[in-house]
Structures are given as structure tokens and as C-alpha cells.
Motif scaffolding. Structure first.
Motif, PDB file in Angstrom:
ATOM      1  N   MET A 186       0.863  -1.091  -0.185  1.00 58.98           N
ATOM      2  CA  MET A 186      -0.229  -0.063   0.104  1.00 58.98           C
ATOM      3  C   MET A 186       0.884   1.028  -0.020  1.00 58.98           C
ATOM      4  O   MET A 186       1.879   1.190   0.656  1.00 58.98           O
ATOM      5  CB  MET A 186      -0.913  -0.136   1.209  1.00 58.98           C
ATOM      6  CG  MET A 186      -1.874  -1.185   1.384  1.00 58.98           C
ATOM      7  SD  MET A 186      -2.807  -0.975   2.967  1.00 58.98           S
ATOM      8  CE  MET A 186      -1.441  -1.944   4.049  1.00 58.98           C
ATOM      9  N   ARG A 187       0.333   2.588  -0.724  1.00 54.72           N
ATOM     10  CA  ARG A 187       1.069   3.678  -0.552  1.00 54.72           C
ATOM     11  C   ARG A 187       1.190   3.951   1.088  1.00 54.72           C
ATOM     12  O   ARG A 187       0.298   3.988   1.800  1.00 54.72           O
ATOM     13  CB  ARG A 187       0.285   4.655  -1.278  1.00 54.72           C
ATOM     14  CG  ARG A 187       0.907   5.823  -1.472  1.00 54.72           C
ATOM     15  CD  ARG A 187       0.053   6.809  -2.400  1.00 54.72           C
ATOM     16  NE  ARG A 187      -1.200   7.109  -2.038  1.00 54.72           N
ATOM     17  CZ  ARG A 187      -2.368   6.526  -2.509  1.00 54.72           C
ATOM     18  NH1 ARG A 187      -2.119   6.323  -3.757  1.00 54.72           N
ATOM     19  NH2 ARG A 187      -3.404   6.911  -2.123  1.00 54.72           N
ATOM     20  N   ASN A 188       2.505   4.540   1.412  1.00 57.93           N
ATOM     21  CA  ASN A 188       2.670   4.859   2.821  1.00 57.93           C
ATOM     22  C   ASN A 188       2.050   6.135   2.687  1.00 57.93           C
ATOM     23  O   ASN A 188       2.750   7.450   2.763  1.00 57.93           O
ATOM     24  CB  ASN A 188       4.392   4.841   2.818  1.00 57.93           C
ATOM     25  CG  ASN A 188       4.694   4.820   4.317  1.00 57.93           C
ATOM     26  OD1 ASN A 188       3.805   5.154   5.104  1.00 57.93           O
ATOM     27  ND2 ASN A 188       5.695   4.829   4.562  1.00 57.93           N
ATOM     28  N   ASP A 189       0.870   6.124   3.448  1.00 58.53           N
ATOM     29  CA  ASP A 189       0.315   7.168   4.050  1.00 58.53           C
ATOM     30  C   ASP A 189      -0.751   6.844   5.270  1.00 58.53           C
ATOM     31  O   ASP A 189      -0.628   5.749   5.844  1.00 58.53           O
ATOM     32  CB  ASP A 189      -0.780   7.810   2.710  1.00 58.53           C
ATOM     33  CG  ASP A 189      -1.581   7.024   2.041  1.00 58.53           C
ATOM     34  OD1 ASP A 189      -1.843   5.942   2.993  1.00 58.53           O
ATOM     35  OD2 ASP A 189      -2.122   7.092   1.097  1.00 58.53           O
ATOM     36  N   ALA A 190      -1.628   7.927   5.813  1.00 57.39           N
ATOM     37  CA  ALA A 190      -2.410   7.759   6.865  1.00 57.39           C
ATOM     38  C   ALA A 190      -3.157   6.690   6.652  1.00 57.39           C
ATOM     39  O   ALA A 190      -3.616   5.930   7.405  1.00 57.39           O
ATOM     40  CB  ALA A 190      -3.148   9.004   7.050  1.00 57.39           C
ATOM     41  N   SER A 207       4.922  -9.836   9.076  1.00 57.01           N
ATOM     42  CA  SER A 207       6.000  -8.814   8.925  1.00 57.01           C
ATOM     43  C   SER A 207       5.214  -7.644   8.401  1.00 57.01           C
ATOM     44  O   SER A 207       4.304  -7.568   7.692  1.00 57.01           O
ATOM     45  CB  SER A 207       7.137  -9.447   7.855  1.00 57.01           C
ATOM     46  OG  SER A 207       6.513  -9.760   6.637  1.00 57.01           O
ATOM     47  N   VAL A 208       5.972  -6.356   8.720  1.00 52.02           N
ATOM     48  CA  VAL A 208       5.534  -5.116   7.817  1.00 52.02           C
ATOM     49  C   VAL A 208       6.803  -4.437   7.565  1.00 52.02           C
ATOM     50  O   VAL A 208       7.803  -4.410   8.319  1.00 52.02           O
ATOM     51  CB  VAL A 208       5.078  -4.018   8.967  1.00 52.02           C
ATOM     52  CG1 VAL A 208       4.682  -2.722   8.391  1.00 52.02           C
ATOM     53  CG2 VAL A 208       3.547  -4.766   9.549  1.00 52.02           C
ATOM     54  N   GLU A 209       6.848  -3.951   6.296  1.00 56.62           N
ATOM     55  CA  GLU A 209       8.090  -3.295   5.794  1.00 56.62           C
ATOM     56  C   GLU A 209       7.843  -1.770   5.365  1.00 56.62           C
ATOM     57  O   GLU A 209       6.607  -1.756   4.683  1.00 56.62           O
ATOM     58  CB  GLU A 209       8.608  -3.896   4.608  1.00 56.62           C
ATOM     59  CG  GLU A 209       9.274  -5.532   4.972  1.00 56.62           C
ATOM     60  CD  GLU A 209       9.879  -5.961   3.534  1.00 56.62           C
ATOM     61  OE1 GLU A 209      10.029  -5.287   2.703  1.00 56.62           O
ATOM     62  OE2 GLU A 209      10.035  -7.544   3.729  1.00 56.62           O
ATOM     63  N   TYR A 210       8.476  -0.874   5.945  1.00 55.91           N
ATOM     64  CA  TYR A 210       8.082   0.556   5.419  1.00 55.91           C
ATOM     65  C   TYR A 210       8.886   1.065   4.479  1.00 55.91           C
ATOM     66  O   TYR A 210      10.296   1.008   4.836  1.00 55.91           O
ATOM     67  CB  TYR A 210       8.009   1.293   6.895  1.00 55.91           C
ATOM     68  CG  TYR A 210       6.910   1.156   7.644  1.00 55.91           C
ATOM     69  CD1 TYR A 210       5.673   1.436   7.529  1.00 55.91           C
ATOM     70  CD2 TYR A 210       7.006   0.321   8.792  1.00 55.91           C
ATOM     71  CE1 TYR A 210       4.489   1.247   8.393  1.00 55.91           C
ATOM     72  CE2 TYR A 210       6.028  -0.115   9.566  1.00 55.91           C
ATOM     73  CZ  TYR A 210       4.760   0.526   9.449  1.00 55.91           C
ATOM     74  OH  TYR A 210       3.742   0.078  10.098  1.00 55.91           O
ATOM     75  N   GLY A 211       8.581   1.786   3.718  1.00 58.24           N
ATOM     76  CA  GLY A 211       9.562   2.545   2.581  1.00 58.24           C
ATOM     77  C   GLY A 211       8.442   3.375   1.911  1.00 58.24           C
ATOM     78  O   GLY A 211       7.597   4.008   2.266  1.00 58.24           O
ATOM     79  N   ASP A 212       8.581   3.637   0.518  1.00 54.29           N
ATOM     80  CA  ASP A 212       7.562   4.271  -0.232  1.00 54.29           C
ATOM     81  C   ASP A 212       6.347   3.834  -0.176  1.00 54.29           C
ATOM     82  O   ASP A 212       5.195   4.353  -0.110  1.00 54.29           O
ATOM     83  CB  ASP A 212       8.068   4.645  -1.763  1.00 54.29           C
ATOM     84  CG  ASP A 212       9.468   5.164  -1.705  1.00 54.29           C
ATOM     85  OD1 ASP A 212       9.624   6.182  -1.053  1.00 54.29           O
ATOM     86  OD2 ASP A 212      10.048   5.047  -2.815  1.00 54.29           O
ATOM     87  N   ASP A 213       6.247   2.176   0.028  1.00 50.67           N
ATOM     88  CA  ASP A 213       5.096   1.473   0.113  1.00 50.67           C
ATOM     89  C   ASP A 213       5.457   0.868   1.582  1.00 50.67           C
ATOM     90  O   ASP A 213       6.301   0.595   1.869  1.00 50.67           O
ATOM     91  CB  ASP A 213       4.687   0.444  -0.997  1.00 50.67           C
ATOM     92  CG  ASP A 213       4.708   1.189  -2.202  1.00 50.67           C
ATOM     93  OD1 ASP A 213       4.241   2.362  -2.332  1.00 50.67           O
ATOM     94  OD2 ASP A 213       5.177   0.395  -3.441  1.00 50.67           O
ATOM     95  N   VAL A 214       4.070   0.560   1.960  1.00 46.62           N
ATOM     96  CA  VAL A 214       4.120  -0.482   3.064  1.00 46.62           C
ATOM     97  C   VAL A 214       3.642  -1.689   2.827  1.00 46.62           C
ATOM     98  O   VAL A 214       2.512  -2.101   2.037  1.00 46.62           O
ATOM     99  CB  VAL A 214       3.073   0.098   4.450  1.00 46.62           C
ATOM    100  CG1 VAL A 214       2.963  -0.654   5.568  1.00 46.62           C
ATOM    101  CG2 VAL A 214       3.135   1.708   4.518  1.00 46.62           C
ATOM    102  N   LYS A 215       4.307  -2.676   3.047  1.00 46.13           N
ATOM    103  CA  LYS A 215       4.291  -4.077   2.677  1.00 46.13           C
ATOM    104  C   LYS A 215       4.090  -4.968   3.820  1.00 46.13           C
ATOM    105  O   LYS A 215       4.898  -4.843   4.677  1.00 46.13           O
ATOM    106  CB  LYS A 215       5.697  -4.531   1.909  1.00 46.13           C
ATOM    107  CG  LYS A 215       5.836  -3.867   0.420  1.00 46.13           C
ATOM    108  CD  LYS A 215       6.916  -4.465  -0.227  1.00 46.13           C
ATOM    109  CE  LYS A 215       7.139  -3.622  -1.415  1.00 46.13           C
ATOM    110  NZ  LYS A 215       8.428  -4.203  -2.204  1.00 46.13           N
ATOM    111  N   VAL A 216       2.680  -5.367   3.809  1.00 48.87           N
ATOM    112  CA  VAL A 216       2.450  -6.512   4.950  1.00 48.87           C
ATOM    113  C   VAL A 216       2.146  -7.819   4.529  1.00 48.87           C
ATOM    114  O   VAL A 216       1.880  -7.993   3.466  1.00 48.87           O
ATOM    115  CB  VAL A 216       1.062  -5.750   5.607  1.00 48.87           C
ATOM    116  CG1 VAL A 216       0.924  -6.620   6.902  1.00 48.87           C
ATOM    117  CG2 VAL A 216       1.328  -4.445   5.841  1.00 48.87           C
ATOM    118  N   ALA A 217       2.865  -8.818   5.564  1.00 46.71           N
ATOM    119  CA  ALA A 217       2.402 -10.229   5.194  1.00 46.71           C
ATOM    120  C   ALA A 217       1.709 -10.582   6.337  1.00 46.71           C
ATOM    121  O   ALA A 217       2.091 -10.509   7.485  1.00 46.71           O
ATOM    122  CB  ALA A 217       3.551 -10.747   5.064  1.00 46.71           C
TER     123      ALA A 217
END
Length: 251
Positions: A186-190, A207-217
Motif C-alpha cells: 500500500m502507498r505509505n500514507d495515513a 511482517s511489515v516493511e516501511y518504505g515508499d510503500d508499506v508491505k504487509v504479510a
């Protein structure tokens, strides 16, 4: 750690309950590999002890042991000490399988009266400990437990020898790890922050990875996949959603 905070941080709580001298502390030591106070006396576990089960995000808590013939005026006070049991995601009731069946039955019925039969439905595992001392009572003890408490699972274990411990840990792990893995970017926003919070509250987040996008498993049950993926795909900030099912070993 309160339940909401635990879930946000990705932790799940498992609580050990049972009568004094059933072997709760020994079982905890065997399951976590960490030393805890073990004593053959009433109230040896007065302080709540919490340990992590290996590298998982499962927290195991040992509680004050039940004891027989509790004076009526202390019943409510004792019940109030068991908040960790009431708020746990899963309860493991430890029963001494080496005791005579009538005593096992009395204790199991007392547990039902204190904790409430409906409270634990679907959230209870019963570990019949001390099978190293003999198995003559095991089958009958399992029947007593199932009739009184209707647990999701009952199994024999030995905190002394380690027998059945791997099976118990595997059952706990499978309870918190549904078979479907969902990955979402998802786009990293509110909006993403809100969805991540919802996922922590509703599912087992791996897991959760934060960058330009937020990637969640995260993991969910098969009957929840369509609902949750439809929700995620409908969000304006969602980039992609994928699912995978655990392989089944038929060997």
C-alpha cells in the motif's frame, strides 16, 4: 503488556493455568528453555511470569496455581488474580494426570466453576502432565476433561522428559498461524497506517516493511480470504495483493 498493545506489536499471549503442583512452572521452563521458579508448595508462583516461546511472537505466562477447598470469601479475590487468563488469546490448562480420576474430576470441575465454561470454549488446550509417571489414567482423564470443559485439544505431556512438548508447541503455533498468507503493498500514507492497525487487530501479522510503500504479510483462515482481499483491493492506496496457501505434507 495489554492485549491491544500486544497485538499491535505482533505478539500473542498464551496463559498457563492449573492447580498447584500440576507442573505449570516446569512445563513453562521446558517450553521456553528459560529457568523459572519451581517449588513444591502452595503459592510458589505469586508473581506473574512471562517468557517468549523460542523465536516466535508467542508470550507464555505462568499464573498463580489453583488450590482445593478455597474459602468462599476468597473465591472472588482469587478470580480477580486471574486476569491474565481471561485476557489471554489462548489458555493451556495443566492437569496432573498421575492423580486418581476422582481427584482429577473434582479439580477440573472446580476450574470450570472459577473460569466459566463458556469463557474458554474454543480458546482452551488441556495438557495432561506427568505421563512419565504412568498412563493408566490417561484415556479416562482425557474423557473427564473433554466432558467438563470441551477444549479445542487435549494431549498428554511430560515436563520432566519432554515427551509431547513439541506437539504442544506445534498446536499453539498452528492456532496462531492460519494456513493462508496474504501479502499486500500500500502507498505509505495515513490510510495505510489505519489498515496496518486493523490487520494487527484482526489477523496474525508476520511482517511489515516501511518504505515508499508499506508491505504487509499476514495470515488468515480460508473463509476470510475473499472478504479481506476485497477490502484491501478496494483501498485507493493499494498497489497489489497476493495470497498463498501452506503446502500440505501428505507423506
Amino acid at each position: 503488556m495489554r492485549r491491544g498493545v500486544r497485538r499491535y506489536k505482533g505478539f500473542q499471549a498464551v496463559c498457563l493455568a492449573g492447580y498447584t503442583n500440576a507442573g505449570k512452572s516446569s512445563l513453562m521452563e521446558r517450553m521456553t528453555g528459560e529457568e523459572v521458579l519451581i517449588a513444591d508448595r502452595m503459592f510458589s508462583t505469586l508473581d506473574i511470569t512471562t517468557r517468549r516461546i523460542g523465536p516466535s511472537k508467542v508470550l507464555l505466562t505462568d499464573t498463580i496455581g489453583f488450590f482445593r477447598d478455597l474459602p468462599p470469601f476468597l473465591v472472588e479475590s482469587f478470580r480477580n488474580t486471574l486476569q491474565d487468563v481471561f485476557t489471554a488469546d489462548l489458555v493451556v490448562l495443566v492437569v496432573d494426570s498421575s492423580e486418581p480420576i476422582p481427584i482429577i474430576k473434582d479439580k477440573v470441575m472446580a476450574v470450570r466453576d472459577v473460569l466459566g465454561r463458556g469463557l474458554m470454549a474454543g480458546e482452551l488446550i488441556v495438557a495432561l502432565n506427568k505421563i512419565d509417571q504412568g498412563r493408566d489414567n490417561l484415556a479416562e482423564a482425557m474423557m473427564v476433561v473433554r466432558d467438563a470443559l470441551e477444549p479445542m485439544c487435549t494431549l498428554g505431556v511430560s515436563a520432566l522428559t519432554g515427551e509431547g512438548i513439541d506437539a504442544l508447541i506445534a498446536i499453539i503455533d498452528s492456532y496462531f498461524r492460519p494456513p493462508i498468507t496474504v501479502n499486500v503493498a500500500m502507498r505509505n500514507d495515513a490510510g495505510a497506517a489505519s489498515e496496518v492497525s486493523w490487520l494487527y487487530d484482526s489477523f496474525f501479522v508476520e511482517s511489515v516493511e516501511y518504505g515508499d510503500d508499506v508491505k504487509v504479510a499476514f495470515r488468515c483462515a480460508s473463509d476470510e480470504v475473499d472478504r479481506v482481499t476485497e477490502r484491501l483491493r478496494s483501498l485507493p492506496g493499494t498497489k497489489w495483493v497476493s495470497t498463498a496457501t501452506d503446502a500440505v505434507d501428505d507423506s
